[in-house]
Design a protein around this motif. Sequence first.
Motif, PDB file in Angstrom:
ATOM      1  N   PRO A   3      15.274 -47.543 -68.324  1.00 47.15           N
ATOM      2  CA  PRO A   3      16.154 -46.655 -69.099  1.00 47.15           C
ATOM      3  C   PRO A   3      15.997 -46.810 -70.613  1.00 47.15           C
ATOM      4  O   PRO A   3      16.314 -45.904 -71.366  1.00 47.15           O
ATOM      5  CB  PRO A   3      17.566 -47.073 -68.674  1.00 47.15           C
ATOM      6  N   VAL A   4      15.486 -47.942 -71.069  1.00 44.39           N
ATOM      7  CA  VAL A   4      15.382 -48.199 -72.502  1.00 44.39           C
ATOM      8  C   VAL A   4      14.015 -47.811 -73.060  1.00 44.39           C
ATOM      9  O   VAL A   4      13.912 -47.112 -74.063  1.00 44.39           O
ATOM     10  CB  VAL A   4      15.668 -49.690 -72.799  1.00 44.39           C
ATOM     11  N   ASP A   5      12.935 -48.240 -72.389  1.00 47.92           N
ATOM     12  CA  ASP A   5      11.597 -48.020 -72.942  1.00 47.92           C
ATOM     13  C   ASP A   5      10.675 -47.195 -72.047  1.00 47.92           C
ATOM     14  O   ASP A   5       9.522 -46.951 -72.382  1.00 47.92           O
ATOM     15  CB  ASP A   5      10.926 -49.349 -73.278  1.00 47.92           C
ATOM     16  N   GLY A   6      11.170 -46.761 -70.896  1.00 46.93           N
ATOM     17  CA  GLY A   6      10.365 -45.952 -70.002  1.00 46.93           C
ATOM     18  C   GLY A   6       9.396 -46.720 -69.137  1.00 46.93           C
ATOM     19  O   GLY A   6       8.642 -46.136 -68.372  1.00 46.93           O
ATOM     20  N   VAL A   7       9.383 -48.042 -69.250  1.00 51.95           N
ATOM     21  CA  VAL A   7       8.460 -48.870 -68.476  1.00 51.95           C
ATOM     22  C   VAL A   7       9.205 -49.431 -67.263  1.00 51.95           C
ATOM     23  O   VAL A   7      10.222 -50.109 -67.417  1.00 51.95           O
ATOM     24  CB  VAL A   7       7.884 -50.016 -69.337  1.00 51.95           C
ATOM     25  N   PRO A   8       8.704 -49.165 -66.063  1.00 43.07           N
ATOM     26  CA  PRO A   8       9.387 -49.691 -64.876  1.00 43.07           C
ATOM     27  C   PRO A   8       9.295 -51.211 -64.793  1.00 43.07           C
ATOM     28  O   PRO A   8       8.313 -51.811 -65.244  1.00 43.07           O
ATOM     29  CB  PRO A   8       8.636 -49.040 -63.710  1.00 43.07           C
ATOM     30  N   THR A   9      10.320 -51.794 -64.220  1.00 40.65           N
ATOM     31  CA  THR A   9      10.353 -53.249 -64.025  1.00 40.65           C
ATOM     32  C   THR A   9       9.540 -53.612 -62.785  1.00 40.65           C
ATOM     33  O   THR A   9       9.250 -52.748 -61.947  1.00 40.65           O
ATOM     34  CB  THR A   9      11.797 -53.726 -63.819  1.00 40.65           C
ATOM     35  N   PRO A  10       9.192 -54.879 -62.639  1.00 44.86           N
ATOM     36  CA  PRO A  10       8.528 -55.302 -61.400  1.00 44.86           C
ATOM     37  C   PRO A  10       9.345 -54.951 -60.158  1.00 44.86           C
ATOM     38  O   PRO A  10       8.784 -54.607 -59.120  1.00 44.86           O
ATOM     39  CB  PRO A  10       8.383 -56.813 -61.572  1.00 44.86           C
ATOM     40  N   GLU A  11      10.663 -54.984 -60.259  1.00 50.30           N
ATOM     41  CA  GLU A  11      11.520 -54.625 -59.130  1.00 50.30           C
ATOM     42  C   GLU A  11      11.396 -53.138 -58.807  1.00 50.30           C
ATOM     43  O   GLU A  11      11.365 -52.748 -57.637  1.00 50.30           O
ATOM     44  CB  GLU A  11      12.983 -54.997 -59.415  1.00 50.30           C
ATOM     45  N   ASP A  12      11.347 -52.296 -59.856  1.00 53.30           N
ATOM     46  CA  ASP A  12      11.138 -50.862 -59.640  1.00 53.30           C
ATOM     47  C   ASP A  12       9.827 -50.633 -58.897  1.00 53.30           C
ATOM     48  O   ASP A  12       9.770 -49.874 -57.925  1.00 53.30           O
ATOM     49  CB  ASP A  12      11.065 -50.097 -60.971  1.00 53.30           C
ATOM     50  N   LEU A  13       8.775 -51.275 -59.354  1.00 50.55           N
ATOM     51  CA  LEU A  13       7.449 -51.079 -58.775  1.00 50.55           C
ATOM     52  C   LEU A  13       7.360 -51.614 -57.353  1.00 50.55           C
ATOM     53  O   LEU A  13       6.696 -51.020 -56.502  1.00 50.55           O
ATOM     54  CB  LEU A  13       6.386 -51.735 -59.656  1.00 50.55           C
ATOM     55  N   ALA A  14       8.042 -52.711 -57.089  1.00 43.10           N
ATOM     56  CA  ALA A  14       8.015 -53.291 -55.735  1.00 43.10           C
ATOM     57  C   ALA A  14       8.533 -52.301 -54.702  1.00 43.10           C
ATOM     58  O   ALA A  14       8.101 -52.320 -53.546  1.00 43.10           O
ATOM     59  CB  ALA A  14       8.829 -54.584 -55.694  1.00 43.10           C
ATOM     60  N   GLY A  15       9.407 -51.408 -55.107  1.00 42.38           N
ATOM     61  CA  GLY A  15       9.960 -50.427 -54.182  1.00 42.38           C
ATOM     62  C   GLY A  15       9.040 -49.257 -53.883  1.00 42.38           C
ATOM     63  O   GLY A  15       9.314 -48.488 -52.969  1.00 42.38           O
ATOM     64  N   VAL A  16       7.935 -49.102 -54.632  1.00 47.44           N
ATOM     65  CA  VAL A  16       7.058 -47.949 -54.418  1.00 47.44           C
ATOM     66  C   VAL A  16       5.612 -48.313 -54.082  1.00 47.44           C
ATOM     67  O   VAL A  16       4.867 -47.472 -53.595  1.00 47.44           O
ATOM     68  CB  VAL A  16       7.073 -46.994 -55.643  1.00 47.44           C
ATOM     69  N   ILE A  17       5.209 -49.533 -54.363  1.00 45.34           N
ATOM     70  CA  ILE A  17       3.823 -49.928 -54.084  1.00 45.34           C
ATOM     71  C   ILE A  17       3.667 -50.188 -52.590  1.00 45.34           C
ATOM     72  O   ILE A  17       4.469 -50.895 -51.985  1.00 45.34           O
ATOM     73  CB  ILE A  17       3.431 -51.160 -54.920  1.00 45.34           C
TER      74      ILE A  17
END
Length: 163
Positions: A3-17
């Motif tokens: 929400p701040v810089d547009g870069v997903p967190t490792p947790e965000d990515l873990a849900g889609v990889i």
Amino acid sequence: MLPVDGVPTPEDLAGVIPPPERLARGPVVIAECFQPIPCDPCTHSCPRGAIGPFTDINEVPRVNHDLCNGCGLCIARCPGLALFVVDMTFSEQEALVKLPYEFLPLPAEGNAVTGINRGGEAVCLARVVKVVVTEKMDKTAVVWLAVPRHLAMEVRHFQINPA
């Protein structure tokens, strides 16, 4: 943080990889779309039904990785440029990353380019394997990059190197 810089967190990515066993079977789409917005072209573009269907147009895409064959038809249809195909079976040293590209000039096949991560940092040299552009793609090219295998989940853009 997204929400701040547009870069997903490792947790965000873990849900889609996709899981490693799916990545080992060949090309597969990764939907890095994390915020609910009214958008669903990806679900309509997949001939195998691997994305969606949505019950609410504001949902984020959910991918059934077992149905996906990595064709990449969905990539150019995503107005948010959030869909990528990764092929970890491309070669022993390199992975193939198919990504959307909406800049000119287009790179040429065989060009060396600089792979860029989600934070805008240069992370590697990459090689343009193919550039796909058709009238149906509405000026969004899909560029196939050969990148070092260990950076397949990092490279999400590229910069054309000066001649």
